[in-house]
Write an enzyme that holds these catalytic residues in place. Structure first.
Site, short mmCIF file in Angstrom:
data_model
loop_
_atom_site.label_atom_id
_atom_site.label_comp_id
_atom_site.label_asym_id
_atom_site.label_seq_id
_atom_site.Cartn_x
_atom_site.Cartn_y
_atom_site.Cartn_z
N ASP A 1 0.85 -1.19 0.00
CA ASP A 1 0.00 0.00 0.00
C ASP A 1 0.89 1.25 0.00
OD1 ASP A 1 -2.17 1.69 0.15
OD2 ASP A 1 -2.37 1.53 2.33
N CYS B 1 -2.79 4.53 -4.91
CA CYS B 1 -3.68 5.67 -4.64
C CYS B 1 -3.37 6.82 -5.59
CB CYS B 1 -3.58 6.11 -3.19
SG CYS B 1 -1.94 6.65 -2.68
#
Length: 390
Positions: A293, A333
């Site tokens: 992530d 993201c």
């Protein structure tokens, strides 16, 4: 309302507006009239036909952000009803958490406004001059509706500099002298809403945390672990979890969160993940599940080429470390990196690693961060779950 400035826009804005897009770029403004920064203005097309009301921001490439249709009146009760509508939607989709995004800007028809709830405290971001003017009103509404312990502003993000606004953070209302303790997915987290990343936690990953826990088994690795969001969820089902981050402060928060939940099977490691994955590969380490992530490698379109190399590198290394039957849960993201680009990177990385993989799930941001169909800009978090066949 009659004294409101009028801004005239190019005819091509019409189709985008009818489709539901809320932005008008500076290049499409034909005449800004007497409009000043932060004004709510009437927007009309070249023939004078009303298109609605918008915030005006002459410093930004996004000169106008629509806040209301032509038949609406953007006065105090209007804003209150928009907030109540956002809250009603969260009541439908949010569960098992005291922390969630109450308002997600354009997706809640409240452009450039972010409100995150952390238990009995709220964090506010007003990202344009127009929304900045309304900051006091939002504080009053939150106090009226929720009577919170504290309302904090996290207006320390780069987006404000693009709007000609100063960076600032701190308590706007109430008092806050320690981290906020919240429950998320039956786990306890301490969150620093004043100095932590984003508004204190990665609320957009909340539903993905639960998905990761479903796949957890054996030995797991959480890359870019921050304060342990994925790691803690994995630890309840895995034998052991290796949680890696370059920030000593983030790791300290992760350790505190692990202690709060009585989880002793997480090892927190301070390291550059790129280097650390290479070291693990040299040592022929193996894992059953790896979560990646990373922060946004592509914060602009110009940074995309370098970001592609970075995403491929970490995914290639992770795939080499997974046992046959292992799971890679990998995220991006970066808005500028599309899901198609991410899948292409994963395909190349799998081929270079000599691994055969299949897609188990394609996921996105949690439902309290809804994607507005007419605005792809609101879709930023991509998450792919891969199964290593061999």
């Amino acid at each position: 309302m009659s004294s409101m400035a009028v801004v005239t826009v190019h005819p091509r804005v019409g189709a985008r507006r009818r489709a539901g897009h809320l932005w008008v770029y500076a290049s499409d403004v034909l005449d800004s009239g007497q409009a000043a920064s932060g004004d709510i203005v009437r927007v009309v097309d070249a023939r004078g036909k009303p298109m609605g009301f918008a915030f005006y921001s002459p410093s930004s490439q996004i000169a106008l952000r629509f806040v209301a249709d032509a038949n609406e009146t953007p006065e105090p009760e209007f804003w209150r009803q928009r907030l109540l509508a956002a809250a009603a939607y969260r009541h439908q989709v949010v569960e098992d958490t005291e922390a969630y995004r109450l308002v997600f800007g354009e997706s809640d028809r409240l452009p450039s406004l972010i409100i995150d709830r952390y238990g009995d405290s709220f964090v506010l971001q007003t990202l344009t001059p127009g929304m900045e003017r309304l900051k006091g009103m939002w504080v009053d509404l939150l106090r009226e509706l929720y009577a919170p312990r504290a309302i904090v502003e996290r207006n320390d993000v780069k987006a404000r500099t693009l709007e000609g606004l100063p960076l600032q953070k701190g308590v706007l209302d109430g008092s806050l002298s320690e981290p906020v303790r919240i429950r998320m997915n039956d786990l306890i987290f301490e969150v620093d809403v004043i100095n932590g990343q984003k508004t204190g936690a990665f609320l957009d990953q909340r539903e993905n945390y639960r998905v990761a826990a479903r796949y957890a088994r054996g030995r797991c690795l959480d890359g870019f672990c921050f304060n342990g969001g994925f790691a803690l969820h994995l630890a309840r089902r895995a034998e052991s979890v290796l949680a890696v981050d370059i920030s000593a402060e983030a790791l300290a928060a992760g350790r505190r969160n692990a202690e709060l939940n009585g989880l002793s099977n997480i090892t927190f490691v301070e390291a550059n993940l790129f280097d650390y994955l290479r070291e693990l590969d040299k040592r022929r380490e193996a894992f059953d599940l790896i979560v990646l992530d990373p922060p946004a490698f592509a914060k602009s379109r110009a940074a995309l080429e370098g970001a592609l190399r970075g995403y491929k590198e970490i995914n290639l290394r992770a795939l080499r470390l997974l046992r046959p039957g292992g799971i890679l849960m990998t995220c991006s993201c970066s808005y500028h990196l599309s899901e198609e680009m991410l899948l292409a990177i994963l395909q190349e990385a799998a081929a270079d690693a000599g691994r055969s993989c299949r897609i188990l799930e394609r996921r996105t941001q949690a439902r309290d961060h809804p994607v507005l169909l007419a605005m792809p800009e609101t879709y930023y978090l991509k998450c792919v779950v891969l199964h290593v066949v061999q």
